[in-house]
Design a protein around this motif. Structure first.
Motif, mmCIF file in Angstrom:
data_model
loop_
_atom_site.group_PDB
_atom_site.id
_atom_site.type_symbol
_atom_site.label_atom_id
_atom_site.label_comp_id
_atom_site.label_asym_id
_atom_site.label_seq_id
_atom_site.Cartn_x
_atom_site.Cartn_y
_atom_site.Cartn_z
ATOM 1 N N ASP A 239 29.218 9.723 74.194
ATOM 2 C CA ASP A 239 28.497 10.918 73.750
ATOM 3 C C ASP A 239 27.311 11.192 74.663
ATOM 4 O O ASP A 239 27.088 12.325 75.103
ATOM 5 C CB ASP A 239 28.034 10.724 72.304
ATOM 6 N N LEU A 240 26.544 10.142 74.974
ATOM 7 C CA LEU A 240 25.389 10.328 75.862
ATOM 8 C C LEU A 240 25.842 10.822 77.227
ATOM 9 O O LEU A 240 25.247 11.745 77.805
ATOM 10 C CB LEU A 240 24.623 9.008 75.989
ATOM 11 N N ALA A 241 26.918 10.207 77.763
ATOM 12 C CA ALA A 241 27.378 10.572 79.101
ATOM 13 C C ALA A 241 27.955 11.980 79.142
ATOM 14 O O ALA A 241 28.040 12.584 80.223
ATOM 15 C CB ALA A 241 28.421 9.563 79.584
ATOM 16 N N SER A 242 28.342 12.522 77.979
ATOM 17 C CA SER A 242 28.821 13.907 77.953
ATOM 18 C C SER A 242 27.665 14.894 78.040
ATOM 19 O O SER A 242 27.869 16.078 78.315
ATOM 20 C CB SER A 242 29.628 14.158 76.680
ATOM 21 N N ARG A 243 26.449 14.392 77.797
ATOM 22 C CA ARG A 243 25.263 15.249 77.837
ATOM 23 C C ARG A 243 24.565 15.181 79.185
ATOM 24 O O ARG A 243 23.948 16.154 79.630
ATOM 25 C CB ARG A 243 24.280 14.830 76.736
ATOM 26 N N VAL A 244 24.627 14.007 79.828
ATOM 27 C CA VAL A 244 24.004 13.817 81.135
ATOM 28 C C VAL A 244 24.603 12.569 81.758
ATOM 29 O O VAL A 244 24.977 11.629 81.041
ATOM 30 C CB VAL A 244 22.471 13.660 81.007
ATOM 31 N N SER A 282 25.991 22.500 80.772
ATOM 32 C CA SER A 282 24.527 22.541 80.701
ATOM 33 C C SER A 282 23.896 21.194 80.936
ATOM 34 O O SER A 282 22.689 21.072 80.912
ATOM 35 C CB SER A 282 24.096 23.055 79.320
ATOM 36 N N ALA A 283 24.729 20.142 81.140
ATOM 37 C CA ALA A 283 24.189 18.806 81.364
ATOM 38 C C ALA A 283 24.397 18.432 82.819
ATOM 39 O O ALA A 283 25.445 17.915 83.196
ATOM 40 C CB ALA A 283 24.880 17.796 80.451
#
Length: 446
Positions: A239-244, A282-283
């Motif tokens: 999940d974190l890696a999908s954001r940045v 957007s990330a």
């Protein structure tokens, strides 16, 4: 603000797995506990890794940035020395308090021997921001701070974890070390949604990410760093890696070390969790390599120097009351879950017994099966005040002055061990020096 280079995939370096880490393929960097390193006598394994171009990051555990007191100058100096000796691009610490009491509360200074959560209040945030700025000014490289796991929650919190971390990074420019295992721990123990915390984070401030294992018992998740990484933690990482795209990801293991092959499989699972992410448009990839841009409001707040004494006083009293209940058996402060506080208290005692057995392995060898129950009984009425090594000496002196152990040969060996390690004259500046000298006189007469 200086940008940090990409770290890649790493593992926590520990002496027990030093040879395995050196032989592992695909290790870009390692992290070492700062307090276990001596700048003038670095482990040969770390030096060989450095010669190969592997980055080494010192990870502090004793600074207590979330405590009511300002960071101790000697601890900051020690952390800076380790960063310089290792040629590290940054140093890391925790958003936690590890001691309480002392002059601010006119009470004895108590050590937790563990990382304890700070209340997510405005008072605690103001104190933490000032402490972080003090640390940043004293360190030669950028600082990143880690979110911690918690067994209990403070009453009357004003901010979520994501909001607390966002404001901290915005007001100080500090980097964040995000531990996804700790987000999972807080989900189980405190009902906090990891996705919500990640959504609130300033992802551009992330320096790197920790991944670790734990276990659940009676509905409580224990962040042990001694068990395999569970699928839920890998899911949070995805999940974190999908954001940045995180600049670095590191596997932590502190005990119950498996074979090298199992560690390598866990690293492969971490890489797989990163590859499974589908970053949103957007990330931006790699944006986390730099610190957030401070807003004009935050800059103005950083420039002014408000009187932090009232907030420090309130925080000091609250933290001392909690720590005293955990390690000295005083009444539970109002608003805390008594059951959870009991779980935390027992966990602190168990960890204290384990660490003393590591720093003084002769004690369980001399006392045998009686070591653990004897230490836990001692710890219940004797809070730690000066670190684990001093704790081991105090425990041995306590047994000997009480005529323990009953076995004559064991008592003789314990007496010789204490006399050999207590030194000819304990340092006079220690509050316990007079007691130590008196204890030594008694034991020498026996």
């Amino acid at each position: 603000m200086k940008r940090l280079g990409r770290l890649g995939t790493g593992i926590g370096w520990r002496p027990e797995i030093a040879d395995a880490v050196e032989a592992m393929p695909g290790i870009d960097w390692v992290e070492a506990v700062a307090e276990n390193l001596c700048p003038g006598h670095l482990p040969a394994s770390l030096l060989r890794l450095r010669e190969r171009g592997v980055t080494v990051v010192p990870h502090g555990v004793s600074l207590g940035l979330g405590g009511a007191d300002r960071p101790a100058e000697d601890r900051l100096t020690a952390l800076a020395e380790r960063a310089e000796a290792l040629g590290s691009p940054l140093v890391t610490e925790h958003i936690a308090f590890v001691r309480a009491g002392g002059p601010l509360t006119a009470s004895p200074l108590l050590e937790a021997g563990h990382l304890l959560p700070v209340p997510r209040t405005r008072d605690a945030l103001d104190v933490l921001c000032e402490n972080v700025r003090i640390a940043q000014a004293a360190l030669p490289v950028p600082l990143a701070v880690e979110n911690i796991a918690a067994l209990l929650a403070w009453p009357g919190e004003e901010l979520t974890e994501g909001q607390f971390l966002y404001e901290l990074a915005d007001r100080t420019g500090v980097r964040l070390l995000i531990d996804v295992a700790n987000l999972h721990t807080n989900h189980v123990n405190r009902g906090e949604d990891p996705a919500k915390a990640l959504a609130d984070l300033p992802v551009e401030a992330i320096a790197y990410v920790h991944v670790a294992g734990g276990f659940e018992r009676d509905g409580v998740w224990h962040d042990s760093h001694a068990h395999p990484v569970p699928p839920q933690v890998l899911g949070i990482l995805t999940d974190l890696a999908s954001r940045v795209t995180p600049p670095g990801v590191l596997l932590e293991r502190d005990d119950n070390f498996p074979e090298a092959g199992e560690l390598e499989r866990e690293l492969d699972a971490i890489r797989g969790a990163l590859e499974a992410a589908a970053p949103s448009e957007s990330a931006p990839a790699g944006a986390a390599a730099s610190a957030p841009t401070t807003t004009p409001v935050a800059e103005a707040e950083a420039d002014r120097t408000p009187d932090s004494a009232p907030a420090r006083q309130r925080l000091a009293l609250a933290q001392a009351a909690l720590l005293s209940a955990l390690v000295a058996g005083t009444p539970v402060p109002e608003g805390f879950d008594r059951v959870r506080l009991g779980v935390q208290s027992r966990a602190l005692g168990a960890k204290r017994a384990d660490v003393v057995a590591k720093v003084a392995p002769e004690l369980p060898e001399i006392l045998g099966a009686g070591y653990r129950p004897a230490f836990l009984a001692y710890a219940h009425g004797h809070p730690m005040s000066d670190g684990y090594r001093h704790d081991a000496l105090d425990f041995a002196a306590h047994l000997l002055l009480g005529g323990q152990p009953e076995n004559t040969e064991s008592r003789r060996r314990l007496r010789e061990w204490w006399l050999d390690r207590s030194g000819p004259a304990p340092r006079s500046q220690r509050p316990t020096a007079r007691l130590a000298r008196a204890t030594r006189r008694v034991l020498l007469r026996r």
